[in-house]
Motif scaffolding. Structure first.
Motif, short mmCIF file in Angstrom:
data_model
loop_
_atom_site.label_atom_id
_atom_site.label_comp_id
_atom_site.label_asym_id
_atom_site.label_seq_id
_atom_site.Cartn_x
_atom_site.Cartn_y
_atom_site.Cartn_z
N ILE A 12 82.47 68.52 71.02
CA ILE A 12 81.66 68.53 72.24
C ILE A 12 81.84 69.80 73.03
O ILE A 12 81.05 70.07 73.95
CB ILE A 12 81.97 67.30 73.12
N ALA A 13 82.87 70.59 72.72
CA ALA A 13 83.07 71.85 73.44
C ALA A 13 83.84 72.81 72.55
O ALA A 13 84.73 72.41 71.80
CB ALA A 13 83.83 71.63 74.75
N LYS A 14 83.49 74.11 72.66
CA LYS A 14 84.16 75.14 71.87
C LYS A 14 84.23 76.40 72.72
O LYS A 14 83.22 76.86 73.24
CB LYS A 14 83.38 75.40 70.58
N ASP A 15 85.44 76.94 72.87
CA ASP A 15 85.65 78.18 73.62
C ASP A 15 86.64 79.03 72.84
O ASP A 15 87.85 78.83 72.95
CB ASP A 15 86.18 77.87 75.03
N GLY A 16 86.12 79.96 72.05
CA GLY A 16 86.99 80.76 71.20
C GLY A 16 87.67 79.88 70.18
O GLY A 16 87.02 79.15 69.42
N THR A 24 85.16 58.44 67.26
CA THR A 24 84.96 57.05 67.68
C THR A 24 84.96 56.15 66.45
O THR A 24 84.17 56.33 65.53
CB THR A 24 83.64 56.89 68.44
N ASP A 25 85.86 55.18 66.45
CA ASP A 25 85.97 54.21 65.37
C ASP A 25 84.88 53.14 65.52
O ASP A 25 84.29 52.98 66.60
CB ASP A 25 87.36 53.55 65.45
N VAL A 26 84.60 52.42 64.46
CA VAL A 26 83.61 51.35 64.52
C VAL A 26 83.99 50.27 65.54
O VAL A 26 83.13 49.54 66.05
CB VAL A 26 83.40 50.69 63.13
N SER A 27 85.27 50.17 65.86
CA SER A 27 85.74 49.19 66.84
C SER A 27 85.50 49.63 68.27
O SER A 27 85.65 48.83 69.20
CB SER A 27 87.24 48.96 66.65
N GLY A 28 85.15 50.90 68.46
CA GLY A 28 85.04 51.46 69.80
C GLY A 28 86.26 52.26 70.21
O GLY A 28 86.21 53.01 71.19
N ALA A 29 87.38 52.10 69.49
CA ALA A 29 88.56 52.92 69.77
C ALA A 29 88.19 54.39 69.58
O ALA A 29 87.43 54.74 68.68
CB ALA A 29 89.70 52.53 68.84
N ARG A 30 88.74 55.23 70.44
CA ARG A 30 88.31 56.62 70.45
C ARG A 30 89.51 57.54 70.65
O ARG A 30 90.47 57.18 71.35
CB ARG A 30 87.30 56.79 71.59
N LEU A 31 89.46 58.72 70.01
CA LEU A 31 90.46 59.76 70.21
C LEU A 31 89.76 61.02 70.69
O LEU A 31 88.75 61.43 70.11
CB LEU A 31 91.22 60.07 68.91
N ILE A 32 90.30 61.63 71.74
CA ILE A 32 89.85 62.94 72.21
C ILE A 32 90.88 63.95 71.70
O ILE A 32 92.04 63.91 72.10
CB ILE A 32 89.76 62.98 73.74
N ILE A 33 90.45 64.82 70.83
CA ILE A 33 91.37 65.73 70.13
C ILE A 33 91.08 67.16 70.58
O ILE A 33 89.96 67.66 70.43
CB ILE A 33 91.20 65.62 68.61
N THR A 34 92.11 67.82 71.14
CA THR A 34 91.99 69.22 71.53
C THR A 34 92.71 70.07 70.50
O THR A 34 93.87 69.83 70.19
CB THR A 34 92.60 69.46 72.92
N GLU A 87 85.20 64.63 78.97
CA GLU A 87 84.38 65.85 78.98
C GLU A 87 84.96 66.94 79.87
O GLU A 87 84.22 67.76 80.43
CB GLU A 87 82.96 65.51 79.43
N LEU A 88 86.29 66.97 80.03
CA LEU A 88 86.91 67.95 80.92
C LEU A 88 86.46 69.38 80.60
O LEU A 88 86.21 70.18 81.51
CB LEU A 88 88.43 67.85 80.82
N ALA A 89 86.34 69.71 79.31
CA ALA A 89 85.97 71.07 78.93
C ALA A 89 84.56 71.43 79.37
O ALA A 89 84.21 72.62 79.40
CB ALA A 89 86.10 71.23 77.41
N LEU A 90 83.74 70.44 79.70
CA LEU A 90 82.36 70.69 80.12
C LEU A 90 82.20 70.66 81.63
O LEU A 90 81.13 71.03 82.14
CB LEU A 90 81.43 69.63 79.50
N LEU A 91 83.24 70.24 82.34
CA LEU A 91 83.12 70.05 83.79
C LEU A 91 82.87 71.36 84.52
O LEU A 91 82.05 71.43 85.44
CB LEU A 91 84.38 69.36 84.32
N GLY A 92 83.57 72.42 84.12
CA GLY A 92 83.48 73.69 84.84
C GLY A 92 82.11 74.32 84.80
O GLY A 92 81.72 75.05 85.74
N SER A 93 81.33 74.06 83.75
CA SER A 93 80.00 74.67 83.63
C SER A 93 78.88 73.77 84.14
O SER A 93 77.72 74.16 84.10
CB SER A 93 79.73 75.03 82.16
N ALA A 94 79.23 72.59 84.63
CA ALA A 94 78.20 71.66 85.12
C ALA A 94 77.73 72.09 86.50
O ALA A 94 78.55 72.44 87.35
CB ALA A 94 78.77 70.24 85.18
N PRO A 95 76.42 72.08 86.76
CA PRO A 95 75.93 72.45 88.09
C PRO A 95 76.36 71.43 89.13
O PRO A 95 76.22 70.22 88.91
CB PRO A 95 74.40 72.46 87.92
N PRO A 96 76.90 71.88 90.26
CA PRO A 96 77.31 70.94 91.31
C PRO A 96 76.10 70.44 92.10
O PRO A 96 75.05 71.09 92.12
CB PRO A 96 78.22 71.81 92.19
#
Length: 205
Positions: A12-16, A24-34, A87-96
């Motif tokens: 969902i985000a790439k910076d260098g 997201t698993d079929v169960s709904g369990a989710r991992l956010i991997i940096t 979505e922390l990596a996308l927060l800085g570029s979001a219009p306020p």
């Protein structure tokens, strides 16, 4: 597990060299991997949940924490919240200003059933207990009423868990606990200390 999830995850985000990936698993369990290059720098567990609150003006602070307010339909503040943000990596570029529906997932570290709701349960609370008490962590204490319960199992590992929709003070959270710890049924009044992860779907649009 993380290596396998990384290969299947959505980026969902790439910076260098730094990337943020959501599995997201079929169960709904989710991992956010940096990741940084081929190295995994951080893994945050959470759950795919429907929005149940409205967030207003989230702000990133040190340590990857996000501080924000949850508001009602009249834009009145219900509570402050300290959380991890998918979505922390996308927060800085979001219009306020950033404001909109948000899913609030609480990973229960300590969960107790304290009674049964008879109609509307009074005295429901949600309060951050980390960032607002000298420490800096995405933790909160809440009391709430269980509205719905689903028992699920992670497809890859078979690990069973409970995902419960909970009405707390003015909004809904999704509470995740290991299966049977405790057993939850609709109408239970629960007291929870847990780790808070939120998702703002609009940031990915």
């Amino acid at each position: 597990m993380v290596a396998a999830a990384r290969s299947e995850a959505e980026t969902i985000a790439k910076d260098g060299e730094v990337g943020v990936h959501v599995w997201t698993d079929v169960s709904g369990a989710r991992l956010i991997i940096t990741t940084e290059g081929d190295l995994v720098r951080a893994v945050t567990p959470t759950f795919y949940a429907a929005p149940g609150a409205v967030i207003s003006e989230p702000q990133a602070v040190d340590g990857g924490l996000v501080l924000a307010e949850l508001v009602n339909d009249q834009d009145e503040v219900i509570t402050e919240i300290a959380c991890q943000l998918e979505e922390l990596a996308l927060l800085g570029s979001a219009p306020p200003p950033v404001r909109g529906p948000v899913s609030v997932v609480v990973l229960g570290n300590s969960t107790q059933v304290t009674g049964r709701a008879d109609g509307a349960a009074p005295g429901l609370v949600f309060e951050p207990t980390g960032a607002y008490s000298r420490s800096t962590d995405a933790v909160a204490h809440l009391t709430g009423v269980v509205l719905a319960v689903e028992r699920r199992a992670v497809g890859r590992t078979g690990q069973a868990f409970t995902a419960a929709r909970v009405q707390t003070d003015g909004f809904h959270v999704t509470l995740c606990v290991p299966a049977g710890k405790p057993e939850l049924t609709t109408g239970d009044v629960v007291e929870v200390d847990g780790y808070v992860v939120v998702s703002i779907p609009a940031l990915r649009a």
